[in-house]
Structure formats: C-alpha cells, structure tokens
Motif scaffolding. Sequence first.
Motif, PDB file in Angstrom:
ATOM      1  N   ALA A 239       0.826  -1.211   0.000  1.00 28.10           N
ATOM      2  CA  ALA A 239       0.000   0.000   0.000  1.00 28.10           C
ATOM      3  C   ALA A 239       0.857   1.257   0.000  1.00 28.10           C
ATOM      4  CB  ALA A 239      -0.933  -0.008   1.214  1.00 28.10           C
ATOM      5  N   LYS A 240       1.852   1.303   0.855  1.00 26.19           N
ATOM      6  CA  LYS A 240       2.641   2.530   0.993  1.00 26.19           C
ATOM      7  C   LYS A 240       3.475   2.813  -0.259  1.00 26.19           C
ATOM      8  CE  LYS A 240       2.680   4.156   4.703  1.00 26.19           C
ATOM      9  NZ  LYS A 240       1.679   5.028   5.328  1.00 26.19           N
ATOM     10  N   SER A 241       3.987   1.787  -0.901  1.00 25.76           N
ATOM     11  CA  SER A 241       4.816   1.978  -2.094  1.00 25.76           C
ATOM     12  C   SER A 241       4.032   1.808  -3.387  1.00 25.76           C
ATOM     13  CB  SER A 241       6.007   1.008  -2.084  1.00 25.76           C
ATOM     14  OG  SER A 241       6.944   1.394  -1.110  1.00 25.76           O
ATOM     15  N   ALA A 242       2.705   1.870  -3.307  1.00 23.54           N
ATOM     16  CA  ALA A 242       1.828   1.871  -4.487  1.00 23.54           C
ATOM     17  C   ALA A 242       2.109   0.682  -5.397  1.00 23.54           C
ATOM     18  CB  ALA A 242       1.973   3.184  -5.260  1.00 23.54           C
ATOM     19  N   GLN A 243       2.147  -0.510  -4.816  1.00 20.56           N
ATOM     20  CA  GLN A 243       2.310  -1.719  -5.602  1.00 20.56           C
ATOM     21  C   GLN A 243       0.941  -2.313  -5.917  1.00 20.56           C
ATOM     22  OE1 GLN A 243       5.878  -3.000  -6.257  1.00 20.56           O
ATOM     23  NE2 GLN A 243       5.751  -0.812  -5.920  1.00 20.56           N
ATOM     24  N   PHE A 244       0.865  -3.033  -7.018  1.00 19.33           N
ATOM     25  CA  PHE A 244      -0.379  -3.702  -7.379  1.00 19.33           C
ATOM     26  C   PHE A 244      -0.769  -4.686  -6.273  1.00 19.33           C
ATOM     27  CE2 PHE A 244      -2.451  -7.444  -9.184  1.00 19.33           C
ATOM     28  CZ  PHE A 244      -3.528  -6.874  -9.833  1.00 19.33           C
ATOM     29  N   PRO A 245      -2.034  -4.727  -5.836  1.00 19.94           N
ATOM     30  CA  PRO A 245      -3.224  -4.055  -6.370  1.00 19.94           C
ATOM     31  C   PRO A 245      -3.643  -2.816  -5.570  1.00 19.94           C
ATOM     32  CG  PRO A 245      -3.911  -5.849  -4.962  1.00 19.94           C
ATOM     33  CD  PRO A 245      -2.401  -5.813  -4.886  1.00 19.94           C
ATOM     34  N   LEU A 246      -2.791  -2.324  -4.661  1.00 18.58           N
ATOM     35  CA  LEU A 246      -3.149  -1.162  -3.840  1.00 18.58           C
ATOM     36  C   LEU A 246      -2.453   0.100  -4.338  1.00 18.58           C
ATOM     37  CD1 LEU A 246      -3.013  -2.799  -0.277  1.00 18.58           C
ATOM     38  CD2 LEU A 246      -4.994  -2.448  -1.754  1.00 18.58           C
ATOM     39  N   HIS A 247      -2.274   0.195  -5.652  1.00 18.98           N
ATOM     40  CA  HIS A 247      -1.574   1.334  -6.247  1.00 18.98           C
ATOM     41  C   HIS A 247      -2.510   2.476  -6.611  1.00 18.98           C
ATOM     42  CE1 HIS A 247      -3.288  -0.919  -9.592  1.00 18.98           C
ATOM     43  NE2 HIS A 247      -3.266   0.220 -10.277  1.00 18.98           N
ATOM     44  N   VAL A 248      -3.802   2.291  -6.502  1.00 21.75           N
ATOM     45  CA  VAL A 248      -4.766   3.204  -7.123  1.00 21.75           C
ATOM     46  C   VAL A 248      -4.770   4.596  -6.495  1.00 21.75           C
ATOM     47  CG1 VAL A 248      -6.285   1.377  -7.940  1.00 21.75           C
ATOM     48  CG2 VAL A 248      -6.561   2.242  -5.610  1.00 21.75           C
ATOM     49  N   TRP A 249      -4.209   4.737  -5.303  1.00 24.55           N
ATOM     50  CA  TRP A 249      -4.241   6.043  -4.636  1.00 24.55           C
ATOM     51  C   TRP A 249      -3.180   7.002  -5.171  1.00 24.55           C
ATOM     52  CZ3 TRP A 249       0.008   7.931  -2.050  1.00 24.55           C
ATOM     53  CH2 TRP A 249       1.027   7.017  -1.779  1.00 24.55           C
ATOM     54  N   LEU A 250      -2.080   6.490  -5.713  1.00 23.45           N
ATOM     55  CA  LEU A 250      -0.946   7.353  -6.049  1.00 23.45           C
ATOM     56  C   LEU A 250      -1.251   8.361  -7.162  1.00 23.45           C
ATOM     57  CD1 LEU A 250       1.975   8.097  -5.492  1.00 23.45           C
ATOM     58  CD2 LEU A 250       2.696   6.329  -7.095  1.00 23.45           C
ATOM     59  N   PRO A 251      -1.869   7.977  -8.288  1.00 26.63           N
ATOM     60  CA  PRO A 251      -2.155   8.999  -9.319  1.00 26.63           C
ATOM     61  C   PRO A 251      -3.079  10.101  -8.814  1.00 26.63           C
ATOM     62  CG  PRO A 251      -2.367   6.795 -10.215  1.00 26.63           C
ATOM     63  CD  PRO A 251      -2.239   6.633  -8.749  1.00 26.63           C
ATOM     64  N   ASP A 252      -4.077   9.750  -7.996  1.00 28.68           N
ATOM     65  CA  ASP A 252      -4.982  10.766  -7.470  1.00 28.68           C
ATOM     66  C   ASP A 252      -4.300  11.657  -6.439  1.00 28.68           C
ATOM     67  OD1 ASP A 252      -7.520  10.063  -8.811  1.00 28.68           O
ATOM     68  OD2 ASP A 252      -7.241   8.168  -7.776  1.00 28.68           O
ATOM     69  N   ALA A 253      -3.225  11.167  -5.837  1.00 29.09           N
ATOM     70  CA  ALA A 253      -2.489  11.984  -4.862  1.00 29.09           C
ATOM     71  C   ALA A 253      -1.828  13.187  -5.509  1.00 29.09           C
ATOM     72  CB  ALA A 253      -1.431  11.133  -4.157  1.00 29.09           C
ATOM     73  N   MET A 254      -1.772  13.222  -6.835  1.00 26.83           N
ATOM     74  CA  MET A 254      -1.189  14.368  -7.529  1.00 26.83           C
ATOM     75  C   MET A 254      -2.065  15.614  -7.441  1.00 26.83           C
ATOM     76  SD  MET A 254       1.648  13.111  -8.558  1.00 26.83           S
ATOM     77  CE  MET A 254       1.605  12.006  -7.142  1.00 26.83           C
ATOM     78  N   GLU A 255      -3.231  15.509  -6.794  1.00 23.21           N
ATOM     79  CA  GLU A 255      -4.072  16.686  -6.575  1.00 23.21           C
ATOM     80  C   GLU A 255      -3.469  17.622  -5.532  1.00 23.21           C
ATOM     81  OE1 GLU A 255      -6.550  17.593  -8.313  1.00 23.21           O
ATOM     82  OE2 GLU A 255      -6.712  15.768  -9.510  1.00 23.21           O
ATOM     83  N   GLY A 256      -2.510  17.155  -4.774  1.00 27.00           N
ATOM     84  CA  GLY A 256      -1.821  18.021  -3.830  1.00 27.00           C
ATOM     85  C   GLY A 256      -0.834  18.923  -4.541  1.00 27.00           C
ATOM     86  N   PRO A 257      -0.270  19.908  -3.841  1.00 25.08           N
ATOM     87  CA  PRO A 257       0.739  20.785  -4.455  1.00 25.08           C
ATOM     88  C   PRO A 257       1.923  19.982  -4.996  1.00 25.08           C
ATOM     89  CG  PRO A 257      -0.005  21.694  -2.363  1.00 25.08           C
ATOM     90  CD  PRO A 257      -0.597  20.321  -2.458  1.00 25.08           C
ATOM     91  N   THR A 258       2.530  20.475  -6.047  1.00 19.57           N
ATOM     92  CA  THR A 258       3.621  19.760  -6.716  1.00 19.57           C
ATOM     93  C   THR A 258       4.817  19.490  -5.801  1.00 19.57           C
ATOM     94  OG1 THR A 258       2.942  20.748  -8.808  1.00 19.57           O
ATOM     95  CG2 THR A 258       5.132  19.777  -8.734  1.00 19.57           C
ATOM     96  N   PRO A 259       5.228  20.407  -4.908  1.00 18.60           N
ATOM     97  CA  PRO A 259       6.346  20.062  -4.019  1.00 18.60           C
ATOM     98  C   PRO A 259       6.074  18.823  -3.178  1.00 18.60           C
ATOM     99  CG  PRO A 259       5.928  22.424  -3.962  1.00 18.60           C
ATOM    100  CD  PRO A 259       4.821  21.818  -4.752  1.00 18.60           C
ATOM    101  N   ILE A 260       4.821  18.579  -2.834  1.00 17.13           N
ATOM    102  CA  ILE A 260       4.474  17.369  -2.091  1.00 17.13           C
ATOM    103  C   ILE A 260       4.729  16.144  -2.958  1.00 17.13           C
ATOM    104  CG2 ILE A 260       2.546  16.113  -1.060  1.00 17.13           C
ATOM    105  CD1 ILE A 260       1.348  18.853  -0.346  1.00 17.13           C
ATOM    106  N   SER A 261       4.338  16.223  -4.220  1.00 14.03           N
ATOM    107  CA  SER A 261       4.581  15.110  -5.133  1.00 14.03           C
ATOM    108  C   SER A 261       6.070  14.816  -5.258  1.00 14.03           C
ATOM    109  CB  SER A 261       3.996  15.433  -6.510  1.00 14.03           C
ATOM    110  OG  SER A 261       2.617  15.737  -6.415  1.00 14.03           O
ATOM    111  N   ALA A 262       6.888  15.870  -5.267  1.00 12.70           N
ATOM    112  CA  ALA A 262       8.334  15.690  -5.405  1.00 12.70           C
ATOM    113  C   ALA A 262       8.940  15.037  -4.169  1.00 12.70           C
ATOM    114  CB  ALA A 262       8.999  17.038  -5.671  1.00 12.70           C
ATOM    115  N   LEU A 263       8.427  15.384  -2.997  1.00 15.14           N
ATOM    116  CA  LEU A 263       9.041  14.899  -1.757  1.00 15.14           C
ATOM    117  C   LEU A 263       8.471  13.554  -1.326  1.00 15.14           C
ATOM    118  CD1 LEU A 263      10.945  15.337   0.633  1.00 15.14           C
ATOM    119  CD2 LEU A 263       9.105  16.563   1.780  1.00 15.14           C
TER     120      LEU A 263
END
Length: 741
Positions: A239-263
């Motif tokens: 889940a934490k490292s977005a591996q199949f099949p619990l990867h679905v949260w990571l693309p939607d997490a890009m709704e946060g500010p870009t520096p968060i995505s980078a870190l």
Amino acid sequence: MEQTYQYAWIIPFLPLPVPMLIGLGLLLFPTATKSLRRMWAFQSILLLSIVMIFSMNLSIQQINSSSVYQYVWSWIINNDFSLEFGYLIDPLTSIMSILITTVGILVLIYSDNYMSHDHGYLRFFAYMSFFSTSMLGLVTSSNLIQIYIFWELVGICSYLLIGFWFTRPVAAKACQKAFVTNRVGDFGLLLGILGFYWITGSFEFRDLFQIFNNLISNNEVNFVFVTLCAVLLFAGAIAKSAQFPLHVWLPDAMEGPTPISALIHAATMVAAGIFLVARLMPLFIVIPHIMNFISLIGIITVFLGATLALAQKDIKRGLAYSTMSQLGYMMLALGMGSYRSALFHLITHAYSKALLFLGSGSVIHSMETLVGYCPKKSQNMVLMGGLTKHIPITKNSFFLGTLSLCGIPPLACFWSKDEILNDSWLYSPSFAIIAWSTAGLTAFYMFRIYLLTFEGHLNVHFQNYSGKRNTPLYSISLWGKEGSKISNKNFRLGTLLKMKKNGRPSFFSNKVYKMDENVRNLIQPFLSIPNFGNTKTSLYPYESDNTMLFPILILILFTLFVGFLGIPFNQDVDILTKWLTPSINLLHKNSNNSIDWYEFCNDAVFSVSIASFGIFIAFFLYKPVYSSFQNLDLINSFVKMGPKRNFSDKIKNAIYDWSYNRGYIDAFYGTFLTVGMRKLAEFTHFFDRRIIDGIPNGVGLMSFFVAEVIKSVGGGRISSYLFFYFSYVSIFLLIYYFLNF
C-alpha cells in the motif's frame, strides 16, 4: 565515534519544534505569526540542514568502519511483557535519512516561492516539517511497534498534504482514497507484527531475526502461519509503495501541491515500503515462497505502471505512474535478493524523479500565469508544447531527468536500473523479458511527456475572446477556486485583438504586451506582505524565479553524479557496497562487487538500445505531428487514434483505452467493491431486520392474533365450551381412525 552515535536521537526530533511553534503561534498570535511567515520557512530549512549534516557525518563513519549502532530505552514493563523505544543507525538508516533531508531541503526552498501566493503557506510548512519528523522517526526505529507508530504518522501527513487544497472536491476525494487504501495495507501490517510477536515474543529487530532464524533452522514453526504473517507484513509495503493491487491512490495523490509530489510521492514516503521490505529482509529471505511473491508483485507493478503511463494527459499523473513502475523495479530487486541493486535504484530514482516533479511544477507555474489561462488546464500536456524557448532552464533540467529515467548513460538511473535488469536474467528469464520490455516503454512514455510539454508549438487554445466587454477572464491562482471569474470591464482587449493572426491569437510575437494595471490589481494574490512572492502575469510562459530554479539545478548535479557511487574506481569494491557491507553480511551475501567491464559494456549496449528504440518511437509518433497541430479538437483526436500506421485502429483504441482508463482497475474497485459493499450492506440490513428481528417479532405478532381469536371464542357459557370440546375430540378420533385403518 560512539559519542556521536549517542546523539543520533536528535535526527527525528530536530524538525519537530517548527510545526509545534507554528500551531501555537497561529492559536495565540495569528497576526504576528502570519506576518513573520518566511521566518518559519527559514527555520524549517535550517533545522533540516542540521539533520542532513549530522546524517552525513554518521554515514561517513559507517563507510569507514562498517559499524551498526543501536540504543534503546525501556518504555513499558509489565510482568513478562517489555516494550522498548530507541533508534538504530545502520547503512539503511543513513541512506534513507540522507535522502529525506537532501530532497526535503531542496523541496522546502522550492516551496517558499511556489506556495508564496497561498493562504495556507504556514500550514504547508507545518505539515512538511511534521512529515520530515515522522519519516526520520520511521527510518531510525529499532522495533516493529515503533515503526508502526511512525508509519501511521507518515500516513496522516500524506492525508493532510494530499488534501491540502481541501476546498477542491477532487483533492478531498483524493486524500480520502489515499487514506482508505493505505488503511487496508496498514491493517495487514499490524496483524503481521502481532503474528511475529506471537511466534518470537519480541518486537526488536535484532532479537526477532535471531529467534526466528533459530526456529526456522530447528523446524519449530508452522510454515503456513509464518507465510501468512509475512504476506500481511508485506501488505503494508504494497500500500505505501503503491504496488499492485493497492496502487490506485498514487495517481490521485497528484491533486496536492507539486512540491508534495516531489518529496513524499516520489522520493521519500513511497519509498517507505521499499525501506520496510529491506529492513525485514533477514526475515523474508528464510521463509519459503515469500521472496517469489515479492518479486511477482514487483514485476506486475513494473509492467502495469509503464502501460498505464502511456496515454495520460496530466503531466503529474504520468510521472506518478512512472514512479509506480520504478518502485516495482526496486521491489523486484528485493524479491530477487538483489539488496544492493534495490537500494542503489532507490537513491538514483529519488533524485531523478524529484528533479522531474519539480520541473513539472515549474511548467505548471508558468502555464498558470498565462493571461486568460484556466488553472484546470495547466497540467494537461496536450495543451502545452513549444515551451523550449520560454523556459529553457526548466526544459533542459527536465530533459536530463528524462534521460536518466530512461537509463541513458552516464546519468544516475542507468547504473542502478542496468544492475536490476542484469540480475533479472539470472533469476527468471520470463521476468527479465518483462523488465527489459518495460525499460523500452519507460523511454517511450517519458519522451512522450517531454515532447508534448516542450517541443512543437504552444497548443494553448484561448476561448471566449470575442471582443465583448463582458467576456470573462479566469483568475490566475495556484490555490484558488477553479473557474472563478473576474469582471473584465476594465480590461483592454485592444492588445489581444492586435495579436490576432488568421483568426487566432498569436502567442509568440516579438512584442511584449502588458496587462492593464487595473486588471493586474484584480488578480493580485492575497498577501499580507507587500511584494512577497511572485505576482507576475504574462501572455506567454516565462521561466520560474531563482528560488525555484536553484533546487532544480542542485538536483541536476545529483542526477549527473550520484550514480557513480555504485562504480568501483581503481578498487574491487565501490563506495555503495562498502557502505552496505554490514547489511549485506547480515544477509549472508558476498560483499565483493567487482565488475567485469567487458560483460558490463555488452549488457549496457543492449539496455541502451532498447531505451533508444523507445525514444525513437516517441519521436516518430509525437514530435512531427504535434508540431503541426493548433486545433484542440484535432489534438484530442490524434491522442486517441494516433497516426494510421501498420496496425489496426481497433488495437490502438484498445491500448489507449486500457492506459487512459487506468487498466479499468479503478472501475473494477468502484463496481465490485464500492457498489458490492453497498449491496452487501443493504442485504445485511434486510437480513437483520426481516430474518433476525423478524422471527421474534413474528412470534410475538402471531401470539397477539391467536389471543384475539381465543378472546372472541370465549363467551362464558359452559354448554358452548362442552360443544367445542366434544367437536375437537370427535375430529381427532376420526383422524386417528382413518390413519390406522
């Protein structure tokens, strides 16, 4: 040296005063705290810099002495139960702490400008500092319970940062999705921790590994139960490292500010699952089949992430699926037992992907400052293009990060990914074929992102500029409500009308047209300090400020040179192997990592050829076509259909739909889990009310009706009672007679 290790407890706790003081200041002195907000950013960077220097000092000592240090305090003591709290300093800890602090400092510097227009500036830095504390506490933990505590704190920080712009419904849904998905893995992690405590009676890593290895060697454990506990532990990493099949949260997490995505969603938090598996490797490596399961999940994630990135239009989501695929490479390496290769790729990927995410943030920042440009479209690559001459520094840095991720020498990711690809041949030829083909897909989709974003002509399509005075002008904002409009009665459209060329706006004229001052005042960001932050607007993109470019330039240096850590120069063992020697010895591996340069060059030629082929296909499909399109409808049509080549449109549509619709996995979860759970709840509710409660309620209701009938029969006449009595007796006698006749 030991005295230095004794003060290592300050590593996780040094950044903690910043969020505490910010929260206290906003509660007691909100006006003064907000007016000094840049001071808090400086303190966050300063404290994290101290942690970075301390972590580097510890790492140098470990490289020189190959030492491991652990210090614990008694926390809970009750009869036979004892729980300790402490810290463990080993190569894995030092690698992760350096990654967290170096990337964290650069992201904080970048965020000072990127978030300067935002009302939540202080809240952002408070969350980021608390995340740094939680992540550093996680990597220095000395036992499973302590890891679980900081694991949950990291999850809370991720939830808060993904939903930072919580007034946006998509951001609120994204943080909820991330929270729920990670709870599935975290529940499995908790059950796995309790299971291994039941087996070994210890949470401490050193005791846990020793006791468990003795039990395995003496065949004193139930292997089915042990394998189940190991899978549950691994569920937390999935889940934490977005591996199949619990990867679905990571693309939607890009709704946060870009520096968060980078870190946290490229360099640190998503690497926590890799860290956990690496930390528990002495446990997993002696359990039958669990290593095969880890490598299987890794190779599925490698290929799935690459295929889902092929048709994404959002630049950050494309990078998110790339992150997912690269994390799959790391998990594959750990499952194959290639401990060194996995950590090597963790290091190189962290810096390269942080560079790409910060570069994408610079692009988004430039696109959002376009006059009349809706913030909704600022991440859509189809609406970009032609940015090379306007943001050359960002373009060149993004190009280097793209080359690194594609595995082009001598950039960082080439050295680490090439090791994983070579190790995969020794482990499984089928896995190797998938891994090598995915390397070609990586080169294709990364250069697709690069070409759509920077090459060709600017594909921005201005709308609603008809020359009428009531034409709306979208506000320029990094945080505001999407689609909010500003009155345009003071806006002079003459400059725009002068720019018309063949009925369309021309965005690259030599003359610079400035906005009317009245409109500039209308779209001024909400700042309490005059001239704080960047308030420029333009009719075409422009380069970001120096405070955003400086971290990008530093990450370029890491991308260029960090890969040389894994190369032995004039010695048999490279720096990385020497650094990891205590951990490698713990896994009973040979620490000698000398390279046969002839064999290495042969393998490198093959891997670079595959990457080059992917790059060539990307250039062939995208660059010549996108440079000639200006109409948005034609662009969207081309993205879906593509040019007519030698394979059928039906196959192209199937590939596009599979990728763009995320492999239908989200739809599957929505249909069979969300709707299915709702139907199950409705059935359970019906069964509870109609069956469980219905039986006793029905008995009571039947008694009521029987009593009513009996009440009407009784009239108080003895003759009536005798009549009914003899009638019943006669009926029963007749029935008895006919049954026995």
